[in-house]
Scaffold this motif. Structure first.
Motif, PDB file in Angstrom:
ATOM      1  N   TYR A 130     -48.113  31.010 -14.541  1.00  0.00           N
ATOM      2  CA  TYR A 130     -47.396  30.104 -13.647  1.00  0.00           C
ATOM      3  C   TYR A 130     -46.109  30.755 -13.159  1.00  0.00           C
ATOM      4  N   GLU A 131     -45.377  31.325 -14.099  1.00  0.00           N
ATOM      5  CA  GLU A 131     -44.096  31.974 -13.760  1.00  0.00           C
ATOM      6  C   GLU A 131     -44.323  33.122 -12.773  1.00  0.00           C
ATOM      7  N   THR A 132     -45.357  33.919 -13.076  1.00  0.00           N
ATOM      8  CA  THR A 132     -45.665  35.060 -12.225  1.00  0.00           C
ATOM      9  C   THR A 132     -45.961  34.611 -10.794  1.00  0.00           C
ATOM     10  N   LEU A 133     -46.827  33.609 -10.694  1.00  0.00           N
ATOM     11  CA  LEU A 133     -47.200  33.109  -9.369  1.00  0.00           C
ATOM     12  C   LEU A 133     -45.985  32.571  -8.629  1.00  0.00           C
ATOM     13  N   LYS A 134     -45.102  31.950  -9.397  1.00  0.00           N
ATOM     14  CA  LYS A 134     -43.925  31.346  -8.787  1.00  0.00           C
ATOM     15  C   LYS A 134     -42.973  32.424  -8.275  1.00  0.00           C
ATOM     16  N   GLU A 135     -42.830  33.474  -9.059  1.00  0.00           N
ATOM     17  CA  GLU A 135     -41.958  34.567  -8.637  1.00  0.00           C
ATOM     18  C   GLU A 135     -42.443  35.199  -7.343  1.00  0.00           C
ATOM     19  N   GLU A 136     -43.750  35.384  -7.276  1.00  0.00           N
ATOM     20  CA  GLU A 136     -44.333  36.012  -6.090  1.00  0.00           C
ATOM     21  C   GLU A 136     -44.124  35.173  -4.840  1.00  0.00           C
ATOM     22  N   ALA A 137     -44.075  33.857  -5.030  1.00  0.00           N
ATOM     23  CA  ALA A 137     -43.951  32.966  -3.866  1.00  0.00           C
ATOM     24  C   ALA A 137     -42.490  32.811  -3.434  1.00  0.00           C
ATOM     25  N   PHE A 160     -52.254  21.171 -22.842  1.00  0.00           N
ATOM     26  CA  PHE A 160     -52.953  22.339 -23.377  1.00  0.00           C
ATOM     27  C   PHE A 160     -53.536  22.012 -24.745  1.00  0.00           C
ATOM     28  N   CYS A 161     -54.670  22.648 -25.045  1.00  0.00           N
ATOM     29  CA  CYS A 161     -55.346  22.361 -26.301  1.00  0.00           C
ATOM     30  C   CYS A 161     -54.638  23.067 -27.454  1.00  0.00           C
ATOM     31  N   CYS A 162     -53.883  24.134 -27.141  1.00  0.00           N
ATOM     32  CA  CYS A 162     -53.221  24.875 -28.212  1.00  0.00           C
ATOM     33  C   CYS A 162     -52.055  25.675 -27.633  1.00  0.00           C
ATOM     34  N   GLY A 163     -51.254  26.229 -28.536  1.00  0.00           N
ATOM     35  CA  GLY A 163     -50.071  26.954 -28.096  1.00  0.00           C
ATOM     36  C   GLY A 163     -50.387  28.203 -27.293  1.00  0.00           C
ATOM     37  N   SER A 164     -51.478  28.866 -27.624  1.00  0.00           N
ATOM     38  CA  SER A 164     -51.754  30.119 -26.926  1.00  0.00           C
ATOM     39  C   SER A 164     -52.220  29.862 -25.494  1.00  0.00           C
ATOM     40  N   CYS A 165     -52.978  28.788 -25.314  1.00  0.00           N
ATOM     41  CA  CYS A 165     -53.354  28.404 -23.950  1.00  0.00           C
ATOM     42  C   CYS A 165     -52.098  28.097 -23.138  1.00  0.00           C
ATOM     43  N   GLU A 166     -51.175  27.391 -23.790  1.00  0.00           N
ATOM     44  CA  GLU A 166     -49.933  27.038 -23.105  1.00  0.00           C
ATOM     45  C   GLU A 166     -49.184  28.303 -22.682  1.00  0.00           C
ATOM     46  N   ALA A 167     -49.034  29.226 -23.639  1.00  0.00           N
ATOM     47  CA  ALA A 167     -48.288  30.455 -23.361  1.00  0.00           C
ATOM     48  C   ALA A 167     -48.921  31.219 -22.192  1.00  0.00           C
ATOM     49  N   ARG A 168     -50.255  31.331 -22.242  1.00  0.00           N
ATOM     50  CA  ARG A 168     -50.963  32.051 -21.195  1.00  0.00           C
ATOM     51  C   ARG A 168     -50.731  31.397 -19.829  1.00  0.00           C
ATOM     52  N   PHE A 169     -50.856  30.071 -19.821  1.00  0.00           N
ATOM     53  CA  PHE A 169     -50.718  29.339 -18.564  1.00  0.00           C
ATOM     54  C   PHE A 169     -49.305  29.473 -18.002  1.00  0.00           C
ATOM     55  N   VAL A 170     -48.320  29.276 -18.875  1.00  0.00           N
ATOM     56  CA  VAL A 170     -46.928  29.319 -18.424  1.00  0.00           C
ATOM     57  C   VAL A 170     -46.590  30.703 -17.863  1.00  0.00           C
ATOM     58  N   GLU A 171     -47.094  31.725 -18.529  1.00  0.00           N
ATOM     59  CA  GLU A 171     -46.832  33.092 -18.077  1.00  0.00           C
ATOM     60  C   GLU A 171     -47.369  33.297 -16.657  1.00  0.00           C
TER      61      GLU A 171
END
Lengths: 196, 196
Positions: free
Chosen positions: B189-196, B176-187
């Motif tokens: 990612y987690e959501t998608l994972k929970e749904e699956a 990730f280019c910065c912390g906020s991109c990381e936070a957004r992506f991880v969030e």
DNA sequence: CGTGAAAGGCATTAGCC
DNA sequence: GGCTAATGCCTTTCACG
């Protein structure tokens, strides 16, 4: 001449997935001893089936430039020359020559050099038309299927069966469908080598 | 975040040429100790630059069929779907998707199936035109050039520089280019994972 | 072609700079 | 990050079937 059996295929499959997996590990999977696996890997290398061991590098992480795919329509009979010229270029990774005088290649080139990188490597006398496309993504699936060992005779092109023979010339393996093809090829090979 | 230095590139180059070359050997070439090389290889693996170790198999010797190169012109926006469908086909080895809705692939198929092997794997609604060519020969030169480490941000797509961060999600590295991109992506990612 | 045992080479760990 | 020394694993060789 021996072909491939299921054990050979399994070993290849395991090595394709991880070439540094210990032979003792592979041995267990295929129900052999470690030296037996080592012997088979040696044999596969001698046969030329295993060309070598490499690393799978993720080039999308290494922006040394832009990945491109180039299609070149060669003048009749010149596709081979084009392939040889391009295969040696550092930026070039894959070169496919198809039967219809087309050469397709992939390369990674600096952004600014995309339109021009072929200029210095291509003899345009040999080229009818070419096309540079930007690559969006690449997949590589090194699979095997039910691959069987059936090389083409280096002399006549026919498929080599169990009757065939292998010769090693300057370290590289060559296959022949019969002794006379081998003799003819070797003779020509020697002549060409002497001249060079 | 660390990038690649000349030593890393040299190690990669040596491993590309022979992935089983002893680390002690490589160490000598790059003027380091064997453990240092081992550490760097580990780091390159963690970074995702080294995806793994494989065998270079000469498929021209393994006639499980005829090598073909297929060019597919996709309907607008359907190239990705075509690539996904084909990448999973056992016979298919390389798939290149170019920016202009073209998918180019190589595969090895039984002689008799050359005209038809795509039929079962391709949704012809997605295809404008396609072309199957017989491959005469293939060259593969895994080179590196002056490759530098510059991944794309998994969230926004911008190039990641030294300020960037790496996260490891389910064992795979993401940049990730910065912390906020990381936070957004991880969030997400987690959501998608929970749904699956 | 295969095995098991032994030797030698190699990756890796640990402790330190 | 890197080194040296030491440990333990892995490949390979050898003698044999």
């Amino acid at each position: 001449m021996r072909g491939l059996d299921d054990t050979d295929r399994e070993i290849l499959r395991l090595l394709l997935a991880d070439a540094r997996r210990p032979f003792s590990d592979i041995a267990e999977q295929v129900d052999l001893s470690a030296p037996a696996v080592s012997d088979r890997v040696d044999r596969l290398s001698e046969m030329g089936v295993i060309r070598g061991f490499t690393v799978d590098v993720d080039r999308s992480l290494l922006h040394s430039g832009v990945p491109v795919l180039v299609e070149i329509d060669a003048e009749p009979g010149r596709a081979g020359a084009i392939r040889d010229a391009l295969a040696d270029v550092e930026a070039v990774e894959h070169v496919f020559r198809t039967a219809d005088s087309r050469v397709t290649l992939t390369a990674t080139v600096p952004q600014s050099a995309v339109p021009s990188f072929l200029d210095s490597h291509l003899d345009f006398e040999d080229v009818q038309r070419y096309d540079v496309r930007l690559v969006a993504d690449t997949e590589w699936t090194p699979g095997l299927g039910t691959a069987d060992f059936a090389p083409d005779c280096a002399e006549c092109g026919n498929t080599v069966d169990e009757e065939g023979v292998r010769s090693t010339l300057d370290g590289d393996p060559y296959y022949f469908c019969c002794g006379s093809c081998e003799a003819r090829f070797v003779e020509q090979y020697e002549t060409l080598k002497e001249e060079a």
